[in-house]
Design a protein around this motif. Structure first.
Motif, PDB file in Angstrom:
ATOM      1  N   ALA A 163      -5.606  -0.839  -7.772  1.00 28.55           N
ATOM      2  CA  ALA A 163      -5.540  -1.643  -6.750  1.00 28.55           C
ATOM      3  C   ALA A 163      -5.626  -2.582  -5.601  1.00 28.55           C
ATOM      4  O   ALA A 163      -5.190  -3.245  -5.689  1.00 28.55           O
ATOM      5  CB  ALA A 163      -6.321   0.176  -5.647  1.00 28.55           C
ATOM      6  N   PHE A 217      -3.894  -5.636  -8.010  1.00 29.13           N
ATOM      7  CA  PHE A 217      -2.786  -5.201  -7.412  1.00 29.13           C
ATOM      8  C   PHE A 217      -2.153  -6.365  -6.127  1.00 29.13           C
ATOM      9  O   PHE A 217      -1.404  -7.106  -6.100  1.00 29.13           O
ATOM     10  CB  PHE A 217      -2.211  -3.550  -7.556  1.00 29.13           C
ATOM     11  CG  PHE A 217      -0.620  -3.129  -7.139  1.00 29.13           C
ATOM     12  CD1 PHE A 217       0.320  -3.276  -8.004  1.00 29.13           C
ATOM     13  CD2 PHE A 217      -0.065  -3.266  -5.674  1.00 29.13           C
ATOM     14  CE1 PHE A 217       1.969  -3.175  -7.552  1.00 29.13           C
ATOM     15  CE2 PHE A 217       1.401  -3.260  -5.137  1.00 29.13           C
ATOM     16  CZ  PHE A 217       2.168  -3.001  -6.293  1.00 29.13           C
ATOM     17  N   LEU A 218      -2.889  -5.867  -5.046  1.00 33.70           N
ATOM     18  CA  LEU A 218      -3.008  -5.792  -3.851  1.00 33.70           C
ATOM     19  C   LEU A 218      -2.475  -7.704  -4.174  1.00 33.70           C
ATOM     20  O   LEU A 218      -2.073  -8.214  -3.154  1.00 33.70           O
ATOM     21  CB  LEU A 218      -3.726  -5.592  -2.760  1.00 33.70           C
ATOM     22  CG  LEU A 218      -3.464  -4.649  -2.523  1.00 33.70           C
ATOM     23  CD1 LEU A 218      -4.794  -3.363  -1.981  1.00 33.70           C
ATOM     24  CD2 LEU A 218      -2.173  -3.572  -1.714  1.00 33.70           C
ATOM     25  N   ARG A 258      -0.303  -9.582  -5.692  1.00 30.28           N
ATOM     26  CA  ARG A 258       1.207  -9.972  -5.782  1.00 30.28           C
ATOM     27  C   ARG A 258       1.148 -10.533  -4.691  1.00 30.28           C
ATOM     28  O   ARG A 258       2.191 -11.297  -4.391  1.00 30.28           O
ATOM     29  CB  ARG A 258       0.898  -8.010  -5.257  1.00 30.28           C
ATOM     30  CG  ARG A 258       2.205  -8.409  -4.268  1.00 30.28           C
ATOM     31  CD  ARG A 258       2.583  -6.612  -3.326  1.00 30.28           C
ATOM     32  NE  ARG A 258       1.884  -6.767  -2.572  1.00 30.28           N
ATOM     33  CZ  ARG A 258       1.899  -5.402  -1.839  1.00 30.28           C
ATOM     34  NH1 ARG A 258       2.962  -3.892  -2.376  1.00 30.28           N
ATOM     35  NH2 ARG A 258       1.044  -5.066  -0.656  1.00 30.28           N
ATOM     36  N   THR A 293     -15.699  -1.323   5.531  1.00 33.81           N
ATOM     37  CA  THR A 293     -16.335   0.279   4.444  1.00 33.81           C
ATOM     38  C   THR A 293     -14.907   1.009   4.506  1.00 33.81           C
ATOM     39  O   THR A 293     -13.768   0.663   4.133  1.00 33.81           O
ATOM     40  CB  THR A 293     -16.470   1.565   5.918  1.00 33.81           C
ATOM     41  OG1 THR A 293     -17.801   0.774   6.813  1.00 33.81           O
ATOM     42  CG2 THR A 293     -16.979   2.530   5.027  1.00 33.81           C
ATOM     43  N   LYS A 294     -15.091   1.251   2.223  1.00 30.46           N
ATOM     44  CA  LYS A 294     -14.026   2.326   1.836  1.00 30.46           C
ATOM     45  C   LYS A 294     -14.080   3.810   3.033  1.00 30.46           C
ATOM     46  O   LYS A 294     -14.865   3.978   3.014  1.00 30.46           O
ATOM     47  CB  LYS A 294     -14.529   2.329   0.604  1.00 30.46           C
ATOM     48  CG  LYS A 294     -14.672   0.723  -0.154  1.00 30.46           C
ATOM     49  CD  LYS A 294     -15.236   1.384  -1.330  1.00 30.46           C
ATOM     50  CE  LYS A 294     -15.655   0.270  -2.123  1.00 30.46           C
ATOM     51  NZ  LYS A 294     -16.284   0.558  -3.399  1.00 30.46           N
ATOM     52  N   PRO A 295     -12.843   4.035   2.981  1.00 33.59           N
ATOM     53  CA  PRO A 295     -11.829   3.806   2.248  1.00 33.59           C
ATOM     54  C   PRO A 295     -11.043   2.827   3.073  1.00 33.59           C
ATOM     55  O   PRO A 295     -10.981   2.848   4.446  1.00 33.59           O
ATOM     56  CB  PRO A 295     -10.666   5.066   2.165  1.00 33.59           C
ATOM     57  CG  PRO A 295     -11.570   5.985   2.986  1.00 33.59           C
ATOM     58  CD  PRO A 295     -13.146   5.623   3.163  1.00 33.59           C
ATOM     59  N   PHE A 296     -10.009   1.645   2.685  1.00 38.24           N
ATOM     60  CA  PHE A 296      -9.452   1.248   3.871  1.00 38.24           C
ATOM     61  C   PHE A 296      -7.934   0.976   3.754  1.00 38.24           C
ATOM     62  O   PHE A 296      -8.001   2.005   2.573  1.00 38.24           O
ATOM     63  CB  PHE A 296     -10.246  -0.693   3.020  1.00 38.24           C
ATOM     64  CG  PHE A 296     -10.323  -0.903   1.868  1.00 38.24           C
ATOM     65  CD1 PHE A 296      -8.714  -1.051   1.087  1.00 38.24           C
ATOM     66  CD2 PHE A 296     -11.179  -1.061   0.971  1.00 38.24           C
ATOM     67  CE1 PHE A 296      -8.859  -0.913  -0.304  1.00 38.24           C
ATOM     68  CE2 PHE A 296     -11.160  -0.975  -0.179  1.00 38.24           C
ATOM     69  CZ  PHE A 296      -9.392  -1.447  -1.232  1.00 38.24           C
ATOM     70  N   SER A 297      -7.479   0.501   4.318  1.00 37.31           N
ATOM     71  CA  SER A 297      -5.952   0.207   5.107  1.00 37.31           C
ATOM     72  C   SER A 297      -5.603  -1.143   3.859  1.00 37.31           C
ATOM     73  O   SER A 297      -6.701  -1.673   3.846  1.00 37.31           O
ATOM     74  CB  SER A 297      -5.274   0.218   5.573  1.00 37.31           C
ATOM     75  OG  SER A 297      -5.604  -1.224   6.524  1.00 37.31           O
ATOM     76  N   ASN A 298      -4.649  -1.210   2.945  1.00 33.71           N
ATOM     77  CA  ASN A 298      -3.973  -2.511   2.475  1.00 33.71           C
ATOM     78  C   ASN A 298      -4.169  -3.477   3.280  1.00 33.71           C
ATOM     79  O   ASN A 298      -4.670  -4.429   3.342  1.00 33.71           O
ATOM     80  CB  ASN A 298      -3.359  -2.023   1.928  1.00 33.71           C
ATOM     81  CG  ASN A 298      -3.337  -0.788  -0.101  1.00 33.71           C
ATOM     82  OD1 ASN A 298      -4.258  -0.471   0.009  1.00 33.71           O
ATOM     83  ND2 ASN A 298      -2.401  -0.163  -0.170  1.00 33.71           N
ATOM     84  N   THR A 299      -3.114  -3.423   4.567  1.00 38.25           N
ATOM     85  CA  THR A 299      -3.164  -3.841   5.088  1.00 38.25           C
ATOM     86  C   THR A 299      -4.380  -5.163   5.302  1.00 38.25           C
ATOM     87  O   THR A 299      -4.601  -5.667   5.693  1.00 38.25           O
ATOM     88  CB  THR A 299      -2.437  -3.642   6.307  1.00 38.25           C
ATOM     89  OG1 THR A 299      -1.566  -2.659   6.049  1.00 38.25           O
ATOM     90  CG2 THR A 299      -1.215  -4.680   7.176  1.00 38.25           C
TER      91      THR A 299
END
Lengths: 893, 124
Positions: free
Chosen positions: B17, B20-21, B24, B104-110
């Motif tokens: 993930a 990918f981010l 990009r 902290t996980k989970p995070f938002s991609n933004t």
């Protein structure tokens, strides 16, 4: 009228009678038929030597001079007897336990067998009792003079009479008291003779009293009237003098050497005290019953100026009752002689044991090296002492001129011997009392007594000049013998008593507190004070160091060859040995010391034996006794120690509990961190990829499928994780209920292989080695299957061989079964092996699909089923072994 | 842009993930899964940014962070730390050790990409 010669004849006959009684009593005693000699009545009567000529004659004189005050002389002893269980019982018990032969012996024994103390007490006793003996001489002489007819004066001069009386008493005492020596220092003959004399003096006094009341006064009524009318009834009582005299007579009763002799040394049975406790006060009461009537009648009918001390004789004589007067004379004679005999006996024992023998022994060398028969020396020393003591009495009588009233002389003696009381009572009630305290107290008290009471008794200018009486020593006004420290106006007797006793006591206590007792003193102190706690003598000898022959030689010297031999023979026989030499056991040494102490005193006997035993005066037993003494301290310190141990134990427990809690807390944190990690990690992927899928328009189909699969896989992983966690939680909390079923182990394994995806669906090849026969079992089959599935899927995941293989095999092991899961993968590294069954431990978890809970769950299940699961590395891989207990297998068979 | 980022992470799906981010947005992404050798990797590569996981096999993220900060060369290197443990204490520890950003996980991609951009800007 009876002539003096007649009287002397009667007296001699009386003495001969007494001697015969004593002789037969002794013989009976030696033959073992003398038990009646030691009855409580005889004991009580022997106590009556307290009533001397001073009491017999002097009480009436006292009453005539000072009214009822004479009662105090009877009151003190009566109080002591009535309160016998407090002081007297203890004194008797200690005296008997310690084999004390005299007051000096007792005090010396208490303070560590100090011979110095014994000598001081002996010297003081001799000096203190000398006026008393003089008093007896005086009374006998005076009473004789009454009978000498006025017409032929000086047919027997008073001085000469006193001399011959003294000589007679010496002979009497030597014959009675030193005929033999024995260990317990008892004199059966003497005791019975003084018991008879006690009866005679009581009967005589009562007879005179009855005659006076009914023969002279004409009955009780008229007698009472005459008493009321006389001056005796008027005299008011001086309270301080009463209290002081009562205390003084009580003190003297306890401390007088002769009283100690009859009360303690001659005591056969402690229980006799119980009877004496009421019988003796009764005797005293009878003795005092007619004192006032005789005094009143004497004052009435006799010419003014008659000596009231002799009313007991002169009243019957004046009434023409020669027979009664003779009886009365015999009563007074009895009082005087019995006192002199016993007092002299007691003193001579002290002098010979504590002064003559130690001196003689030290000149002869010590212990077994003593040459000759010591017995003769002892007897000689006793006889010389008797002679010396009575001679002192005679000298005192001559010096004091026979002038003072009987009661006054008696009181001087009383104050003198009362000086022993602090050391005695302190010794039996106070463990802190020390030798130096006793010594200092005695010396100070005695010095004060000599200065304030003894020396003044000779009268002004006899020893002390009149100037000293008036102005004090060297003109120092506070050093006047009858007004010490400038305090005037007190009765001389009370003055001497208060000062001497209070200074004695103060010095005794102060010095005791300031000094430290020796071990022997401490142990003797414990023995004395706690006499009722010690059933036996705790002190003894370290017997191994003495040889019987040495002891025998010494004993022969002191006890005489025959007595020593019979003593040793008896002991040898008792020990079952032949011949005359017993083993020197501790018990025997104690017996021997006791025997010897009868002849030479306890301090000397102790010293002699300690020489032979190796010079150690403190044995192991001594130390034990000292330890016993400090038991309280030890116990206290033990309690403290226990307390401190308990505290540190509690502290340790708290520390451990704290550590456990901390560890638990760390564990919990770690566990929560782990769970959080395990949950959040798949969620991270899910969230991230779902956002990518949602926000990215440019994804191709392959990418979409791939990311969706990842999301799918992670949700499965999450689900499995939650299942495992719940499962583990249930198992760990013991909330799981086992569902017992009958089944076949082969079937369970086959089902597990099938559930894991079959033997050929993954790369892993599974070989299920079917056993030949059925293996029936009864357990929770589902749970067991779960364990097998876990192990198979682990092998599927982690076995990294080129051609991964798993062999499942059943082994019979003892009563139980083993199911071995053997793969051909890489063995688990040794450092990780210890952890594989712990939660969240993962090894080579390449795809991250495992949460590390599988093996932990397996272990929990096997524990619940009563079995176990273990790991063994193999040369070609790994083996997980499931152990099934015997009962699981057997139950179905 | 041609900027280098080192992604130290052991979870393959998260690597996927993040890769990918980051790529990009033009990042040159290198990945590393082993904690024990992570510091050596940083030294060798000298990245412009490190994205560091907390729980790693061999050595944990905090120790790696401390070691890097002890080296003057990497004292100001932007380091974004990601953790799934989610405990307050971890954030404190990381901040003390000198982390640039802690998430902290989970995070938002933004969120995570904003953080990356901020860090790079701050470093310039």
């Amino acid at each position: 009228m009876i002539s003096v010669n007649q009287l002397l004849g009667v007296s001699l006959a009386y003495v001969a009678f007494l001697f015969a009684i004593a002789f037969f009593a002794e013989r009976a005693s030696i033959r073992g038929k003398g038990s009646w000699l030691r009855s409580p009545m005889v004991y009580t009567l022997s106590l009556s030597i307290y009533c001397t000529a001073w009491t017999f004659y002097g009480a009436v004189g006292y009453a005539a001079r000072s009214g009822m005050e004479f009662v105090t002389i009877y009151l003190g002893p009566s109080l002591v007897m009535i309160g016998w269980w407090w002081v007297l019982r203890k004194l008797v018990r200690i005296g008997r336990a310690q084999r004390a032969t005299s007051v000096a012996d007792l005090i010396s024994a208490r303070y560590g067998k100090s011979n110095l103390l014994a000598i001081v007490v002996t010297v003081m006793a001799v000096i203190g009792v000398t006026p008393y003996i003089a008093l007896q001489l005086q009374s006998v002489t005076l009473s004789l003079s009454i009978f000498s007819e006025p017409g032929q004066p000086d047919s027997l001069s008073q001085a000469a009479a006193a001399f011959w009386v003294a000589v007679g008493l010496v002979l009497f005492t030597v014959l009675f008291g030193t005929r033999n020596l024995n260990a317990n220092e008892r004199h059966d003959g003497v005791v019975i003779a003084i018991a008879v004399e006690a009866v005679v003096k009581l009967v005589a006094l009562l007879a005179v009293g009855v005659f006076v009341v009914w023969g002279v006064a004409g009955g009780i009524g008229p007698m009472m009237e005459r008493i009321d009318n006389s001056t005796i009834g008027e005299w008011s009582m001086d309270r301080s003098r009463w209290a002081a005299l009562t205390v003084l007579s009580a003190a003297a009763f306890l401390a007088l050497p002769r009283m100690f002799q009859v009360m303690v040394v001659e005591n056969e049975d402690e229980r006799h005290l119980q009877i004496a406790s009421w019988a003796f006060p009764l005797y005293l009461m009878l003795m005092s019953l007619f004192v006032v009537p005789i005094a009143v009648i004497g004052l009435d009918i006799l010419p003014a100026g008659s000596n009231p001390d002799l009313f007991v004789l002169t009243v019957p004589l004046a009434e023409g009752q020669g027979g009664l007067a003779t009886l009365s004379f015999l009563g007074g004679f009895s009082s005087a002689t019995s006192m002199v005999i016993v007092a002299t006996l007691a003193l001579s024992t002290m002098v010979s044991n504590h002064v003559v023998m130690p001196v003689w022994l030290s000149t002869q060398g010590t212990g077994a090296q003593v040459s000759g028969d010591v017995r003769n020396v002892v007897i000689l020393a006793r006889r010389a002492s008797i002679l010396m003591i009575i001679f002192f009495g005679y000298v005192y009588y001559r010096l004091s001129g026979g002038g003072a009233a009987l009661a006054a002389i008696g009181l001087i003696s009383f104050v003198g011997v009362a000086q022993f009381l602090p050391a005695m009572l302190g010794g039996i009630f106070w463990r802190g009392a020390t030798r130096w305290g006793a010594l200092a107290g005695l010396i100070v008290g005695f010095a004060v007594w000599v200065f304030c009471s003894l020396l003044p008794s000779f009268g002004p200018d006899a020893v002390l000049s009149a100037a000293v009486f008036e102005q004090g020593i060297g003109g120092v006004s506070w050093l006047r013998p009858q007004a010490l420290f400038g305090i005037e106006g007190i009765d001389p007797t009370v003055h001497a008593m208060v000062w001497s006793l209070s200074l004695n006591l103060a010095v005794f206590v102060a010095v005791s507190l300031a000094t430290f007792p020796t071990p022997l003193e401490r142990l003797q102190g414990a023995q004395f004070v706690n006499i009722f706690d010690h059933s036996t003598q705790a002190r003894g000898w370290d017997a191994a160091l003495a040889t019987s022959e040495d002891l025998m030689i010494m004993a022969q010297r002191i006890l005489g060859p025959a007595d020593a031999l019979s003593l040793f023979r008896a002991e040898a026989k008792r020990q079952g040995l032949t011949g005359h030499l017993p083993e020197p056991t501790q018990g025997f040494l104690q017996t021997l010391e006791r025997e010897l102490s009868g002849s030479v005193g306890s301090a000397t006997a102790h010293a002699m034996i300690s020489q032979l035993v190796g010079g150690t005066s403190v044995s192991v037993e001594d130390l034990m006794a000292v330890a016993d003494e400090s038991a309280q301290i030890l116990e206290y310190s033990n309690r403290l120690e226990a307390k401190s141990a308990e505290l540190s134990r509690t502290a340790r427990q708290l520390r451990e509990a704290n550590q456990k809690l901390t560890a638990l807390s760390v564990q919990k944190d770690a566990f929560l961190g782990q769970i959080s990690h395990e949950l959040r990690t798949p969620m991270t992927s899910i969230r991230s990829f779902s956002e990518i899928l949602r926000d990215t328009d440019t994804l191709d189909q392959a990418e979409k499928t791939k990311y969706a699969s990842i999301i799918h896989g992670e949700t499965i992983r999450l689900t499995r994780l939650l299942d495992d966690l719940l499962d583990l939680s249930v198992l760990e909390n013991g909330q799981v209920s086992l569902n017992l079923e009958n089944g076949n182990l082969n079937d369970v394994i086959a089902q597990a292989v099938l559930s894991a995806g079959g033997a050929h669906t993954t790369r892993l090849r599974i070989h299920h080695m079917q056993s030949d026969q059925d293996v029936p079992l009864s357990t929770d089959l589902d749970r067991l299957r779960q364990v097998f599935i876990n192990l198979i899927t682990n092998a599927q995941k982690y076995c990294v061989a080129a051609t991964p293989e798993l062999t499942v095999e059943i082994l019979q092991q003892g009563g139980g079964l083993q199911v071995v899961f053997h793969d051909n993968g890489v063995p688990i590294p040794s450092e990780a092996r210890a952890l594989i069954f712990e939660k969240f431990s993962r090894i080579n978890d390449k795809d991250g699909s495992g949460a590390g809970l599988g093996l932990a769950i397996c272990r929990e299940i096997m524990t619940r089923l009563g079995g176990d699961i273990t790991y063994e590395p193999r040369a070609d891989g790994n083996a997980f072994i499931v152990h099934l207990p015997g009962r699981v297998a057997l139950a179905a068979q | 842009m041609g900027k280098h980022v080192l992604l130290v992470e052991d979870e393959i799906n998260i690597i996927e993930a993040m890769q990918f981010l980051l790529s990009r947005e033009g990042w040159d992404v290198d990945t590393h899964s082993d904690g024990a050798t992570a510091v050596d990797k940083v030294r060798a590569m000298k990245p412009d940014l490190v994205v560091l996981d907390y729980m790693l096999p061999g050595k944990n993220g905090i120790d790696i962070l401390s070691e890097l900060r002890a080296d003057p060369e990497f004292a100001r290197l932007p380091i974004l730390m990601l953790t799934a443990r989610g405990q307050g204490r971890d954030r404190e520890q990381a901040e003390k050790a000198g982390v640039s950003r802690f998430m902290t996980k989970p995070f938002s991609n933004t969120e995570v990409m904003t953080a990356v951009r901020d860090l790079v800007q701050l470093a310039q």
